[in-house]
Design an enzyme around this catalytic site. Structure first.
Site, PDB file in Angstrom:
ATOM      1  N   LYS A 237       0.836  -1.203   0.000  1.00  0.00           N
ATOM      2  CA  LYS A 237       0.000   0.000   0.000  1.00  0.00           C
ATOM      3  C   LYS A 237       0.869   1.252   0.000  1.00  0.00           C
ATOM      4  O   LYS A 237       1.892   1.303   0.696  1.00  0.00           O
ATOM      5  CB  LYS A 237      -0.910  -0.002   1.228  1.00  0.00           C
ATOM      6  CG  LYS A 237      -1.890  -1.170   1.190  1.00  0.00           C
ATOM      7  CD  LYS A 237      -2.488  -1.453   2.552  1.00  0.00           C
ATOM      8  CE  LYS A 237      -3.266  -2.761   2.495  1.00  0.00           C
ATOM      9  NZ  LYS A 237      -3.621  -3.247   3.842  1.00  0.00           N
ATOM     10  N   GLU A 287      -8.277 -11.570   3.208  1.00  0.00           N
ATOM     11  CA  GLU A 287      -7.590 -11.996   4.429  1.00  0.00           C
ATOM     12  C   GLU A 287      -7.986 -11.110   5.599  1.00  0.00           C
ATOM     13  O   GLU A 287      -8.618 -10.065   5.415  1.00  0.00           O
ATOM     14  CB  GLU A 287      -6.060 -11.964   4.252  1.00  0.00           C
ATOM     15  CG  GLU A 287      -5.468 -10.593   4.092  1.00  0.00           C
ATOM     16  CD  GLU A 287      -3.943 -10.590   4.257  1.00  0.00           C
ATOM     17  OE1 GLU A 287      -3.371 -11.517   4.859  1.00  0.00           O
ATOM     18  OE2 GLU A 287      -3.323  -9.625   3.791  1.00  0.00           O
ATOM     19  N   ASN A 289      -6.218  -9.236   9.023  1.00  0.00           N
ATOM     20  CA  ASN A 289      -5.017  -8.901   9.786  1.00  0.00           C
ATOM     21  C   ASN A 289      -5.415  -8.706  11.239  1.00  0.00           C
ATOM     22  O   ASN A 289      -6.278  -7.889  11.549  1.00  0.00           O
ATOM     23  CB  ASN A 289      -4.359  -7.627   9.242  1.00  0.00           C
ATOM     24  CG  ASN A 289      -3.795  -7.840   7.847  1.00  0.00           C
ATOM     25  OD1 ASN A 289      -3.946  -6.996   6.988  1.00  0.00           O
ATOM     26  ND2 ASN A 289      -3.164  -8.963   7.608  1.00  0.00           N
ATOM     27  N   ARG A 291      -4.129  -7.314  13.887  1.00  0.00           N
ATOM     28  CA  ARG A 291      -3.219  -6.361  14.537  1.00  0.00           C
ATOM     29  C   ARG A 291      -3.620  -4.943  14.147  1.00  0.00           C
ATOM     30  O   ARG A 291      -4.479  -4.749  13.298  1.00  0.00           O
ATOM     31  CB  ARG A 291      -1.795  -6.610  14.049  1.00  0.00           C
ATOM     32  CG  ARG A 291      -1.737  -6.587  12.532  1.00  0.00           C
ATOM     33  CD  ARG A 291      -0.343  -6.480  11.975  1.00  0.00           C
ATOM     34  NE  ARG A 291      -0.282  -6.880  10.585  1.00  0.00           N
ATOM     35  CZ  ARG A 291      -0.568  -6.130   9.538  1.00  0.00           C
ATOM     36  NH1 ARG A 291      -0.959  -4.887   9.700  1.00  0.00           N
ATOM     37  NH2 ARG A 291      -0.488  -6.592   8.310  1.00  0.00           N
TER      38      ARG A 291
HETATM   39  P1  ADP Z   1      -0.590 -10.598   1.230  1.00  0.00           P
HETATM   40  O1  ADP Z   1      -0.941 -11.132   2.579  1.00  0.00           O
HETATM   41  O2  ADP Z   1       0.598 -11.290   0.609  1.00  0.00           O
HETATM   42  O3  ADP Z   1      -0.485  -9.112   1.205  1.00  0.00           O
HETATM   43  P2  ADP Z   1      -3.322 -10.530   0.129  1.00  0.00           P
HETATM   44  O4  ADP Z   1      -4.205 -11.711   0.028  1.00  0.00           O
HETATM   45  O5  ADP Z   1      -3.648  -9.520   1.173  1.00  0.00           O
HETATM   46  O6  ADP Z   1      -1.804 -11.037   0.260  1.00  0.00           O
HETATM   47  O7  ADP Z   1      -3.264  -9.805  -1.268  1.00  0.00           O
HETATM   48  C1  ADP Z   1      -2.401  -8.726  -1.499  1.00  0.00           C
HETATM   49  C2  ADP Z   1      -2.794  -8.010  -2.769  1.00  0.00           C
HETATM   50  O8  ADP Z   1      -2.733  -8.916  -3.901  1.00  0.00           O
HETATM   51  C3  ADP Z   1      -4.204  -7.468  -2.782  1.00  0.00           C
HETATM   52  O9  ADP Z   1      -4.305  -6.196  -2.167  1.00  0.00           O
HETATM   53  C4  ADP Z   1      -4.437  -7.395  -4.274  1.00  0.00           C
HETATM   54  O10 ADP Z   1      -3.736  -6.279  -4.804  1.00  0.00           O
HETATM   55  C5  ADP Z   1      -3.779  -8.651  -4.819  1.00  0.00           C
HETATM   56  N1  ADP Z   1      -4.711  -9.800  -4.852  1.00  0.00           N
HETATM   57  C6  ADP Z   1      -4.932 -10.719  -3.883  1.00  0.00           C
HETATM   58  N2  ADP Z   1      -5.895 -11.613  -4.242  1.00  0.00           N
HETATM   59  C7  ADP Z   1      -6.286 -11.269  -5.494  1.00  0.00           C
HETATM   60  C8  ADP Z   1      -7.253 -11.792  -6.436  1.00  0.00           C
HETATM   61  N3  ADP Z   1      -7.994 -12.872  -6.161  1.00  0.00           N
HETATM   62  N4  ADP Z   1      -7.392 -11.154  -7.626  1.00  0.00           N
HETATM   63  C9  ADP Z   1      -6.644 -10.069  -7.920  1.00  0.00           C
HETATM   64  N5  ADP Z   1      -5.726  -9.525  -7.092  1.00  0.00           N
HETATM   65  C10 ADP Z   1      -5.528 -10.106  -5.888  1.00  0.00           C
END
Ligand code: ADP
Length: 452
Positions: A237, A287, A289, A291
């Site tokens: 981010k 997901e 978080n 925290r």
């Molecule tokens: P991490 O825990 O590695 O940060 P996340 O599941 O939170 O993984 O995903 C991080 C980012 O990856 C998301 O904010 C988005 O940008 C991209 N992302 C995750 N899942 C998808 C999906 N199913 N389709 C498109 N982009 C995704």
């Protein structure tokens, strides 16, 4: 209430926690590596303990050292901040075994949400909408092909232990899938020591929208609205705002209540964030978080609620006094994560800050541990500080942000300030029209603009 809190972190979040403790009248213990002896949170804490050499695994992740620091100082609680040990269920249990409170959720909840496959199953069971995908882990190429054919390409292979965007691979067609699986598996194994992966529909142009929650561990939980964190670079981010420019009050109330109800059903304790991708009017859980998050200040700015203060109080067993109707959203807030990185190459730029001047005035907040003469050590993340701006409307917020960014001076090192000065003057941003891929495309198409 706790008498003395040991802050098991560094940087701006250690300072943020320290400020909340001071306002609550709680004594503070700072811990630091030898690289952080000059840090601002060390200077301002009531006591400080050096817990090891610069590498994080020998200091900020060194559990025996942290326990010894608690013992020496008589701290009765530990605040883990974010990163480091914040989502380590084992650490929470070890503290409990030593009669020290962990300021965070119950270990069982950290554990469930730390495994993305378990997290997704739990979310689904609690009535939270999820991204279509495999029911659990994927064990063979054949299974992956079958699930992918069902949900349709493109698909995303994700690591169960994932974090920071690692262990994630897109497969555009059936031909790419086997390669994506093996790459994601080996990346996950290397990064997390766990090669479990699962499959999800790859959403082409979603926004990242997350809901802030707060629970007292006894069945009372509320939501504090959403944050839109769609501006990302390499899944990290860069810019966050509240409210999201594309969510209506009715949608906020609906998704917020869905999440708050799930937290009540879990007896969730403390602060947490439920993250969604949002596309075509639908929310898809990715997901949770367990925290406090880097971007929590934007929620504080629009609700007036001090999240760390609430987090500490519920961890100490106090009931949550806020009801859902007490949470009133006012105006708009934007946070820019100013990193010590070159604004076009994003190469880390640790070193000494020779001149430092932060913007001020109505609606401006800077959460940073930096000061003139401070040296950013090369061993940790590159966050210099967060600029958070509040305005009555999004337009007023953007106007104020333009002014604040122009005032902000950090000399001696490279920072991403010039990138933000460009972004805040960009049409798509002014109109709030961007998805999670927008920033990457912008950086690729306008290399000359990155430096502002
Ligand atoms: P991490 O825990 O590695 O940060 P996340 O599941 O939170 O993984 O995903 C991080 C980012 O990856 C998301 O904010 C988005 O940008 C991209 N992302 C995750 N899942 C998808 C999906 N199913 N389709 C498109 N982009 C995704």
């Amino acid at each position: 209430m706790f008498k003395k809190i040991l802050i098991a972190n560094r940087g701006e979040i250690a300072l943020r926690i320290l400020r909340a403790c001071k306002e609550l009248g709680i004594a503070t213990v700072a811990v630091h590596s030898t690289a952080d002896a000059d840090a601002m949170h060390v200077r301002l804490a009531d006591e400080s303990v050096c817990i090891g050499p610069p590498p994080a695994r020998e200091s900020y992740l060194n559990v025996p050292s942290l326990l010894a620091a608690c013992e020496i100082t008589g701290a009765d609680a530990v605040h883990p901040g974010y990163g480091f040990l914040a989502e380590n269920a084992r650490f929470a249990e070890i503290l409990k075994d030593h009669n020290i409170h962990f300021i965070g959720p119950k270990a069982e909840h950290i554990r469930i949400m730390g495994d993305k496959i378990e997290a997704k199953k739990t979310a689904q069971r609690l009535g939270i909408p999820v991204v279509p995908g495999s029911d659990g882990g994927i064990t063979s190429d054949e299974e992956a092909q079958r699930v992918a054919a069902e949900i349709g390409f493109p698909v995303l292979v994700k690591a169960a232990a994932g974090g920071g965007g690692r262990g994630m691979k897109v497969a555009m067609t059936a031909d790419d899938l086997s390669q994506a699986l093996s790459t994601a598996r080996s990346e996950a194994k290397a990064a997390f020591g766990d090669d479990a992966v699962y499959l999800e529909k790859y959403l082409a142009k979603p926004r990242h929208i997350e809901v802030q929650v707060l629970g007292d561990g006894r069945g009372h939980a509320i939501h504090l609205g959403e944050r839109d964190c769609s501006l990302q670079r390499r899944h990290q981010k860069v810019w966050e705002e509240a409210p999201s420019p594309v969510i209506t009050p009715a949608q906020r109330a609906e998704i917020g209540e869905t999440v708050a109800k799930a937290m009540r059903d879990m007896n969730y304790l403390g602060v947490g964030t439920v993250e969604f991708l949002y596309e075509d009017g639908n929310f898809y859980f990715i997901e949770m978080n367990t925290r406090i998050q880097v971007e929590h200040p934007v929620t504080e700015m629009v609700t007036g609620i001090d999240l760390i203060n609430e987090q500490i109080r519920v961890a100490a067993g106090e009931p949550l006094n806020l009801r859902q109707e007490d949470v009133v959203f006012e105006g708009h807030a934007i946070e820019c994560r100013v990193n010590a990185e070159h604004p076009t190459t994003f190469r880390p730029s640790p070193g000494r800050i020779t001149h430092y001047h932060v913007p001020g005035g109505l609606g401006i907040r800077v959460d940073s541990n930096a000061y003139q003469g401070y040296s950013i050590p090369p061993h940790y993340d590159s966050l210099v500080g967060k600029l958070i701006v509040h305005g009555k409307t999004r337009d007023e917020c953007l106007m104020r942000l333009r002014r604040a960014l122009d005032e902000f001076v950090v000399d001696g090192i490279d920072t991403t300030l010039p990138l933000f000065r460009t972004l805040v003057r960009t049409k798509a941003i002014a109109e709030g029209q961007y998805d999670i891929h927008w920033l990457e495309h912008f950086l690729a198409e306008h290399p000359e603009k990155k430096a502002g």
